[in-house]
Motif scaffolding. Structure first.
Motif, PDB file in Angstrom:
ATOM      1  N   GLY A  38      30.944  43.760  46.730  1.00  0.00           N
ATOM      2  CA  GLY A  38      29.913  43.217  47.589  1.00  0.00           C
ATOM      3  C   GLY A  38      30.486  42.483  48.792  1.00  0.00           C
ATOM      4  N   GLU A  39      29.597  42.113  49.702  1.00  0.00           N
ATOM      5  CA  GLU A  39      30.026  41.487  50.956  1.00  0.00           C
ATOM      6  C   GLU A  39      29.962  39.967  50.919  1.00  0.00           C
ATOM      7  N   GLY A  40      29.666  39.377  49.773  1.00  0.00           N
ATOM      8  CA  GLY A  40      29.536  37.924  49.679  1.00  0.00           C
ATOM      9  C   GLY A  40      30.867  37.210  49.566  1.00  0.00           C
ATOM     10  N   GLU A  41      30.802  35.953  49.130  1.00  0.00           N
ATOM     11  CA  GLU A  41      32.004  35.117  49.056  1.00  0.00           C
ATOM     12  C   GLU A  41      32.728  35.240  47.718  1.00  0.00           C
ATOM     13  N   HIS A  42      32.154  36.001  46.787  1.00  0.00           N
ATOM     14  CA  HIS A  42      32.769  36.206  45.465  1.00  0.00           C
ATOM     15  C   HIS A  42      33.098  34.878  44.792  1.00  0.00           C
ATOM     16  N   ARG A  43      32.116  33.974  44.816  1.00  0.00           N
ATOM     17  CA  ARG A  43      32.306  32.691  44.148  1.00  0.00           C
ATOM     18  C   ARG A  43      32.153  32.859  42.636  1.00  0.00           C
ATOM     19  N   PHE A  44      32.820  31.981  41.911  1.00  0.00           N
ATOM     20  CA  PHE A  44      32.832  32.074  40.456  1.00  0.00           C
ATOM     21  C   PHE A  44      31.738  31.187  39.846  1.00  0.00           C
ATOM     22  N   ASN A  45      30.845  31.814  39.095  1.00  0.00           N
ATOM     23  CA  ASN A  45      29.868  31.109  38.279  1.00  0.00           C
ATOM     24  C   ASN A  45      29.925  31.735  36.887  1.00  0.00           C
ATOM     25  N   PRO A  46      29.239  31.195  35.898  1.00  0.00           N
ATOM     26  CA  PRO A  46      29.356  31.758  34.548  1.00  0.00           C
ATOM     27  C   PRO A  46      29.079  33.250  34.463  1.00  0.00           C
ATOM     28  N   SER A  47      28.110  33.730  35.216  1.00  0.00           N
ATOM     29  CA  SER A  47      27.784  35.157  35.161  1.00  0.00           C
ATOM     30  C   SER A  47      28.905  36.014  35.730  1.00  0.00           C
ATOM     31  N   SER A  48      29.419  35.642  36.907  1.00  0.00           N
ATOM     32  CA  SER A  48      30.481  36.442  37.527  1.00  0.00           C
ATOM     33  C   SER A  48      31.772  36.348  36.723  1.00  0.00           C
ATOM     34  N   ILE A  49      32.040  35.162  36.156  1.00  0.00           N
ATOM     35  CA  ILE A  49      33.241  35.010  35.339  1.00  0.00           C
ATOM     36  C   ILE A  49      33.146  35.868  34.090  1.00  0.00           C
ATOM     37  N   ASP A  50      31.990  35.871  33.438  1.00  0.00           N
ATOM     38  CA  ASP A  50      31.814  36.705  32.248  1.00  0.00           C
ATOM     39  C   ASP A  50      32.056  38.171  32.571  1.00  0.00           C
ATOM     40  N   SER A  51      31.600  38.608  33.738  1.00  0.00           N
ATOM     41  CA  SER A  51      31.789  39.997  34.154  1.00  0.00           C
ATOM     42  C   SER A  51      33.268  40.323  34.329  1.00  0.00           C
ATOM     43  N   ILE A  52      34.000  39.436  34.979  1.00  0.00           N
ATOM     44  CA  ILE A  52      35.429  39.660  35.215  1.00  0.00           C
ATOM     45  C   ILE A  52      36.210  39.595  33.911  1.00  0.00           C
ATOM     46  N   VAL A  53      35.914  38.587  33.083  1.00  0.00           N
ATOM     47  CA  VAL A  53      36.626  38.435  31.808  1.00  0.00           C
ATOM     48  C   VAL A  53      36.386  39.647  30.910  1.00  0.00           C
ATOM     49  N   SER A  54      35.173  40.181  30.921  1.00  0.00           N
ATOM     50  CA  SER A  54      34.879  41.385  30.143  1.00  0.00           C
ATOM     51  C   SER A  54      35.715  42.567  30.627  1.00  0.00           C
ATOM     52  N   ALA A  55      35.838  42.700  31.947  1.00  0.00           N
ATOM     53  CA  ALA A  55      36.654  43.778  32.510  1.00  0.00           C
ATOM     54  C   ALA A  55      38.123  43.599  32.129  1.00  0.00           C
ATOM     55  N   LEU A  56      38.617  42.361  32.177  1.00  0.00           N
ATOM     56  CA  LEU A  56      40.009  42.102  31.826  1.00  0.00           C
ATOM     57  C   LEU A  56      40.262  42.355  30.342  1.00  0.00           C
ATOM     58  N   ALA A  57      39.268  42.075  29.507  1.00  0.00           N
ATOM     59  CA  ALA A  57      39.404  42.370  28.075  1.00  0.00           C
ATOM     60  C   ALA A  57      39.538  43.873  27.852  1.00  0.00           C
ATOM     61  N   HIS A  58      38.762  44.655  28.608  1.00  0.00           N
ATOM     62  CA  HIS A  58      38.870  46.116  28.511  1.00  0.00           C
ATOM     63  C   HIS A  58      40.263  46.575  28.948  1.00  0.00           C
ATOM     64  N   VAL A  59      40.779  45.973  30.013  1.00  0.00           N
ATOM     65  CA  VAL A  59      42.122  46.319  30.479  1.00  0.00           C
ATOM     66  C   VAL A  59      43.143  46.037  29.385  1.00  0.00           C
ATOM     67  N   ASN A  60      43.051  44.872  28.768  1.00  0.00           N
ATOM     68  CA  ASN A  60      44.020  44.497  27.739  1.00  0.00           C
ATOM     69  C   ASN A  60      43.931  45.403  26.518  1.00  0.00           C
ATOM     70  N   GLU A  61      42.713  45.784  26.162  1.00  0.00           N
ATOM     71  CA  GLU A  61      42.536  46.674  25.013  1.00  0.00           C
ATOM     72  C   GLU A  61      43.141  48.048  25.271  1.00  0.00           C
ATOM     73  N   ASN A  62      43.241  48.412  26.542  1.00  0.00           N
ATOM     74  CA  ASN A  62      43.760  49.728  26.911  1.00  0.00           C
ATOM     75  C   ASN A  62      45.050  49.627  27.723  1.00  0.00           C
ATOM     76  N   ALA A  63      45.765  48.518  27.541  1.00  0.00           N
ATOM     77  CA  ALA A  63      46.993  48.291  28.306  1.00  0.00           C
ATOM     78  C   ALA A  63      48.031  49.386  28.068  1.00  0.00           C
ATOM     79  N   HIS A  64      48.023  49.961  26.872  1.00  0.00           N
ATOM     80  CA  HIS A  64      49.002  51.013  26.545  1.00  0.00           C
ATOM     81  C   HIS A  64      48.744  52.298  27.326  1.00  0.00           C
ATOM     82  N   LEU A  65      47.586  52.376  27.977  1.00  0.00           N
ATOM     83  CA  LEU A  65      47.229  53.583  28.736  1.00  0.00           C
ATOM     84  C   LEU A  65      47.381  53.393  30.243  1.00  0.00           C
ATOM     85  N   ALA A  66      47.913  52.253  30.658  1.00  0.00           N
ATOM     86  CA  ALA A  66      47.992  51.957  32.090  1.00  0.00           C
ATOM     87  C   ALA A  66      49.316  51.288  32.422  1.00  0.00           C
ATOM     88  N   SER A  67      49.631  51.279  33.707  1.00  0.00           N
ATOM     89  CA  SER A  67      50.884  50.669  34.153  1.00  0.00           C
ATOM     90  C   SER A  67      50.698  49.259  34.685  1.00  0.00           C
TER      91      SER A  67
END
Length: 238
Positions: free
Chosen positions: A17-46
């Motif tokens: 998006g074009e906004g300021e990408h400020r961190f609030n509970p909703s946006s943080i939950d979204s990012i943390v969920s994405a990072l959890a997916h990355v960690n669960e599949n770390a063996h498949l990525a560099s």
């Protein structure tokens, strides 16, 4: 919010998006969920690359969310503080290399979020790094400060924190706050991709990489609620 994609074996997290990408509970939950997916599949990525749409990488914590209801301001501030620590912890616990491709302004919590990554590449024709807490009157808690103290050279930490200096990409590179600078967003992301693919070819053990990061930055390991810290996996090589 954010989106997560995978390209050439590299996860790319986009602060969308074009906004300021400020961190609030909703946006943080979204990012943390994405990072959890990355960690669960770390063996498949560099590696993981975090980058942004628009002119802001992140302008830090969502203070408007904190003050939305004056009667619960203190409670909301505590909630957001805990959520933000959770975000930094999620980055520090990644089992693969992380690169912040900073293609816009990164201020306060956005700057610290970039610092939590292993590497920082920055667009040089737009954006600055700025620790604004001294100007806005905010105190940085010990866990968050441990990231700054671990990633900012002692020669520059005073001007970063107590001087509130705004760093262009060229200034940030000279101060060691970023690892490389590039002409525009496309070139910044390309450089990050090239570095990520190159690291992937080394076939590093992901658990070893994580434990080496913890050993390299012992203060965050002590002060952040890290869940994955454990005995070194290097014993077999000693």
């Amino acid at each position: 919010m954010c989106s997560l994609q995978k390209r050439d074996g590299v996860f790319i997290l986009i602060l969308s998006g074009e906004g300021e990408h400020r961190f609030n509970p909703s946006s943080i939950d979204s990012i943390v969920s994405a990072l959890a997916h990355v960690n669960e599949n770390a063996h498949l990525a560099s590696a993981l690359i975090t980058t942004n749409d628009g002119k802001f990488f992140s302008n830090g914590l969502d203070l408007q969310w904190v003050s939305e209801f004056s009667s619960s301001r203190e409670n909301r501030s505590q909630i957001l503080g805990l959520k933000y620590v959770q975000l930094l912890t999620a980055v520090m616990e990644l089992k693969l290399p992380s690169i912040a491709a900073v293609c816009g302004h990164a201020a306060a919590g956005g700057f610290i979020f970039a610092l939590a990554h292993d590497y920082r590449f920055m667009r040089k024709d737009r954006g600055f790094l700025y620790m604004s807490e001294v100007d806005v009157g905010m105190v940085i808690p010990p866990g968050v400060m441990s990231i700054i103290r671990s990633k900012v050279d002692s020669c520059h930490i005073t001007e970063v924190l107590l001087g509130g200096r705004k760093y262009t990409a060229a200034m940030a590179f000279k101060a060691g706050l970023v690892d490389s600078v590039h002409d525009n967003s496309a070139e910044t992301l390309k450089a990050a991709m090239d570095a990520a693919v190159k690291m992937g070819k080394r076939n590093w053990n992901k658990e070893t990489y994580l434990q080496l990061r913890f050993s390299l930055f012992p203060e965050p390991m002590e002060k952040l609620p890290l869940r994955l810290k454990g005995p070194s996996s290097l014993r077999s090589s000693l």
